[in-house]
Design a protein around this motif. Structure first.
Motif, PDB file in Angstrom:
ATOM      1  N   LEU A  63      36.604   7.292  66.719  1.00  0.00           N
ATOM      2  CA  LEU A  63      37.858   7.011  67.670  1.00  0.00           C
ATOM      3  C   LEU A  63      37.844   6.239  68.875  1.00  0.00           C
ATOM      4  N   ASP A  64      36.706   6.664  69.415  1.00  0.00           N
ATOM      5  CA  ASP A  64      36.334   5.707  70.628  1.00  0.00           C
ATOM      6  C   ASP A  64      36.322   4.263  70.487  1.00  0.00           C
ATOM      7  N   TRP A  65      35.499   3.995  69.374  1.00  0.00           N
ATOM      8  CA  TRP A  65      35.217   2.462  68.967  1.00  0.00           C
ATOM      9  C   TRP A  65      36.851   1.968  68.685  1.00  0.00           C
ATOM     10  N   GLN A  66      37.588   2.779  68.243  1.00  0.00           N
ATOM     11  CA  GLN A  66      39.067   2.125  67.703  1.00  0.00           C
ATOM     12  C   GLN A  66      39.709   1.793  68.994  1.00  0.00           C
ATOM     13  N   VAL A  67      39.620   2.756  69.860  1.00  0.00           N
ATOM     14  CA  VAL A  67      40.791   2.748  71.185  1.00  0.00           C
ATOM     15  C   VAL A  67      39.800   1.438  71.932  1.00  0.00           C
ATOM     16  N   MET A  68      38.628   1.320  72.049  1.00  0.00           N
ATOM     17  CA  MET A  68      37.914   0.051  72.663  1.00  0.00           C
ATOM     18  C   MET A  68      38.432  -1.223  72.090  1.00  0.00           C
ATOM     19  N   PHE A  69      38.600  -1.226  70.675  1.00  0.00           N
ATOM     20  CA  PHE A  69      38.820  -2.500  70.040  1.00  0.00           C
ATOM     21  C   PHE A  69      40.427  -2.660  70.494  1.00  0.00           C
ATOM     22  N   PHE A  70      41.063  -1.724  70.502  1.00  0.00           N
ATOM     23  CA  PHE A  70      42.397  -1.864  70.782  1.00  0.00           C
ATOM     24  C   PHE A  70      42.934  -2.521  71.964  1.00  0.00           C
ATOM     25  N   ARG A  71      41.744  -2.329  72.980  1.00  0.00           N
ATOM     26  CA  ARG A  71      41.911  -2.893  74.241  1.00  0.00           C
ATOM     27  C   ARG A  71      43.483  -2.845  75.105  1.00  0.00           C
ATOM     28  N   PRO A  72      43.536  -1.605  75.354  1.00  0.00           N
ATOM     29  CA  PRO A  72      45.036  -1.410  76.040  1.00  0.00           C
ATOM     30  C   PRO A  72      45.348  -2.130  77.101  1.00  0.00           C
ATOM     31  N   TYR A  73      44.320  -2.694  77.868  1.00  0.00           N
ATOM     32  CA  TYR A  73      44.656  -3.416  79.146  1.00  0.00           C
ATOM     33  C   TYR A  73      45.115  -4.809  78.753  1.00  0.00           C
ATOM     34  N   GLN A  74      44.937  -5.283  77.628  1.00  0.00           N
ATOM     35  CA  GLN A  74      45.334  -6.429  77.099  1.00  0.00           C
ATOM     36  C   GLN A  74      46.899  -6.358  76.371  1.00  0.00           C
ATOM     37  N   GLN A  75      47.120  -5.112  75.687  1.00  0.00           N
ATOM     38  CA  GLN A  75      48.359  -4.977  75.107  1.00  0.00           C
ATOM     39  C   GLN A  75      49.291  -4.619  76.291  1.00  0.00           C
ATOM     40  N   TRP A  76      49.017  -4.091  77.226  1.00  0.00           N
ATOM     41  CA  TRP A  76      50.044  -3.632  78.299  1.00  0.00           C
ATOM     42  C   TRP A  76      49.651  -4.224  79.605  1.00  0.00           C
ATOM     43  N   SER A  77      49.658  -5.442  79.631  1.00  0.00           N
ATOM     44  CA  SER A  77      48.960  -5.987  80.818  1.00  0.00           C
ATOM     45  C   SER A  77      50.000  -6.081  81.884  1.00  0.00           C
ATOM     46  N   TYR A 205      42.303   3.059  79.717  1.00  0.00           N
ATOM     47  CA  TYR A 205      43.284   1.809  79.365  1.00  0.00           C
ATOM     48  C   TYR A 205      42.462   0.748  80.175  1.00  0.00           C
ATOM     49  N   LEU A 206      41.593   1.144  81.153  1.00  0.00           N
ATOM     50  CA  LEU A 206      40.932   0.074  81.845  1.00  0.00           C
ATOM     51  C   LEU A 206      39.590  -0.110  81.404  1.00  0.00           C
ATOM     52  N   GLY A 207      39.225   0.502  80.053  1.00  0.00           N
ATOM     53  CA  GLY A 207      38.129   0.132  79.465  1.00  0.00           C
ATOM     54  C   GLY A 207      36.677   0.906  80.072  1.00  0.00           C
ATOM     55  N   THR A 208      36.956   1.547  81.234  1.00  0.00           N
ATOM     56  CA  THR A 208      35.711   1.972  81.763  1.00  0.00           C
ATOM     57  C   THR A 208      35.174   3.423  80.969  1.00  0.00           C
ATOM     58  N   HIS A 209      35.743   4.134  80.335  1.00  0.00           N
ATOM     59  CA  HIS A 209      35.204   5.177  79.532  1.00  0.00           C
ATOM     60  C   HIS A 209      35.795   5.124  78.407  1.00  0.00           C
ATOM     61  N   TRP A 210      35.140   6.093  77.212  1.00  0.00           N
ATOM     62  CA  TRP A 210      35.480   6.363  76.188  1.00  0.00           C
ATOM     63  C   TRP A 210      36.537   7.375  76.254  1.00  0.00           C
ATOM     64  N   LEU A 211      37.175   7.515  75.267  1.00  0.00           N
ATOM     65  CA  LEU A 211      38.272   8.647  75.174  1.00  0.00           C
ATOM     66  C   LEU A 211      37.381   9.983  75.175  1.00  0.00           C
ATOM     67  N   SER A 212      36.391  10.270  74.672  1.00  0.00           N
ATOM     68  CA  SER A 212      35.384  11.408  74.565  1.00  0.00           C
ATOM     69  C   SER A 212      34.986  11.626  75.872  1.00  0.00           C
ATOM     70  N   ASP A 213      34.806  10.529  76.801  1.00  0.00           N
ATOM     71  CA  ASP A 213      34.585  11.019  78.332  1.00  0.00           C
ATOM     72  C   ASP A 213      35.462  11.583  78.831  1.00  0.00           C
ATOM     73  N   VAL A 214      36.814  11.300  78.711  1.00  0.00           N
ATOM     74  CA  VAL A 214      37.845  11.788  79.411  1.00  0.00           C
ATOM     75  C   VAL A 214      37.990  13.286  78.837  1.00  0.00           C
ATOM     76  N   LEU A 215      38.118  13.517  77.521  1.00  0.00           N
ATOM     77  CA  LEU A 215      38.193  14.951  77.076  1.00  0.00           C
ATOM     78  C   LEU A 215      36.909  15.552  77.851  1.00  0.00           C
ATOM     79  N   LEU A 216      35.886  15.411  77.720  1.00  0.00           N
ATOM     80  CA  LEU A 216      34.780  16.114  78.451  1.00  0.00           C
ATOM     81  C   LEU A 216      34.985  16.434  79.668  1.00  0.00           C
ATOM     82  N   GLY A 217      35.570  15.416  80.606  1.00  0.00           N
ATOM     83  CA  GLY A 217      35.796  15.481  82.094  1.00  0.00           C
ATOM     84  C   GLY A 217      36.722  16.610  82.278  1.00  0.00           C
ATOM     85  N   TRP A 218      38.134  16.466  81.353  1.00  0.00           N
ATOM     86  CA  TRP A 218      38.741  17.636  81.359  1.00  0.00           C
ATOM     87  C   TRP A 218      38.172  19.142  81.725  1.00  0.00           C
ATOM     88  N   ALA A 219      37.363  19.205  80.307  1.00  0.00           N
ATOM     89  CA  ALA A 219      36.810  20.323  80.203  1.00  0.00           C
ATOM     90  C   ALA A 219      35.866  20.803  81.397  1.00  0.00           C
TER      91      ALA A 219
END
Length: 338
Positions: A63-77, A205-219
């Motif tokens: 899932l981390d790689w899928q979100v990274m390839f989606f590149r949100p910063y380009q989709q919603w620039s 969104y900015l591509g500086t973290h994986w989604l799993s990084d954010v989940l572990l940061g919340w915990a």
């Protein structure tokens, strides 16, 4: 005599804090209840599960790689500018200054150092736990990934867990932890949760973290907030120690000037008044002491020009053959000439 030094601004601040030496009764200090222990255990289990899922390269890594390839910063620039500013709410420096200013005002109003000390303890725990996890797992971020589909663990990175997300949870969540009323605690908890959620998604969104990084940061941030009641006794001792140091510093700054006692005068001995039988003898003694000296010539007063000085060795005026004594008739001088 005791002289006090002039009060400085720091003295006035401590004097304000010292107006109410005990913590106000209306402030509710959170305790480590059974409900909080259950939440802490559940969050810790979630933390371990996220780490394990990344280590074994499970579906979460895909899932981390899928979100990274989606590149949100380009989709919603079009919202990129807003996200650049919003992510600052997770940076440690600016958020710590803003929250410390608010908690400093709380310290001033409530006459206690607990809010600032609680913030300091939470940030210290955040630096120790999150920093150690970052360096220990060494995961690379999306921009530095080397192998597609890999978990990128142990490669010298420092992004797992997300420091921005954990800092947002702790910094804004401490306001809810220190709330004075249950209603304020509920509202502030919801506000801090939304803020930290937005900061975490901003890093994805900015591509500086994986989604799993954010989940572990919340915990990681939530674990620190849930564990804070265990440190309340340490915070109370630190507060008392600071006030004790303040008192010692103030005592050393006070100058005590010792004034020597006034000298005791010697007692004045009064001569006893003579008895009536001795009054005549005393009078005669006084008259004898007041008698003129023997070297002063007695007799009637004479003009200074007629006075012959008298000294113990006799007269200093030389004899004159033509001088006649006082009171005698001078003899007629013979007339000479024709």
């Amino acid at each position: 005599m005791r002289t006090e030094r002039n009060l400085t601004r720091l003295d006035r601040v401590f004097a304000r804090l010292d107006r109410e030496p005990e913590r106000p009764a209306h402030i509710d200090v959170p305790r480590m209840t059974r409900h909080r222990v259950v939440l802490f255990a559940g969050t810790l289990a979630f933390y371990v599960a996220i780490v394990w899922a990344v280590v074994i390269t499970s579906w979460l890594v895909r899932l981390d790689w899928q979100v990274m390839f989606f590149r949100p910063y380009q989709q919603w620039s079009n919202v990129h500018w807003f996200v650049d500013y919003y992510v600052v709410l997770g940076q440690r420096g600016p958020t710590a200054v803003m929250v410390a200013a608010w908690l400093g005002w709380r310290c001033w109003r409530q006459h206690t150092l607990r809010p600032l000390l609680a913030l300091g303890v939470s940030l210290l725990l955040l630096n120790i736990t999150v920093g150690a996890a970052k360096l220990g797992m060494g995961r690379l971020g999306p921009h530095y990934a080397t192998t597609i589909g890999a978990n990128e663990m142990g490669l010298g990175g420092d992004i797992f867990p997300s420091g921005h997300t954990a800092n947002a949870v702790v910094t804004w969540g401490i306001l809810a932890y220190l709330a004075s009323t249950p209603r304020a605690r509920r509202w502030l908890s919801a506000l801090s949760a939304v803020t930290s959620l937005g900061v975490g998604l901003s890093t994805v969104y900015l591509g500086t973290h994986w989604l799993s990084d954010v989940l572990l940061g919340w915990a990681a941030g939530l674990l620190i907030l849930l564990a804070l009641p265990w440190f309340e006794q340490l915070i109370a001792r630190a507060e008392n120690g600071i006030f004790d140091l303040r008192d010692d510093w103030r005592a050393r700054g006070t100058v005590t000037v010792s004034v020597p006692p006034a000298p005791v005068e010697a007692p004045v001995l009064l001569k006893p008044r003579p008895a009536p039988a001795d009054e005549d003898a005393a009078a005669r003694e006084a008259a004898r002491s007041a008698r003129a000296p023997v070297y002063l010539a007695p007799g009637p007063h004479t003009p200074r020009s007629e006075r012959t000085p008298v000294t113990p060795v006799g007269s200093r005026r030389p004899p004159h053959p033509d001088r006649t004594a006082r009171g005698t008739t001078p003899t007629a001088r013979p007339l000479t000439g024709g």
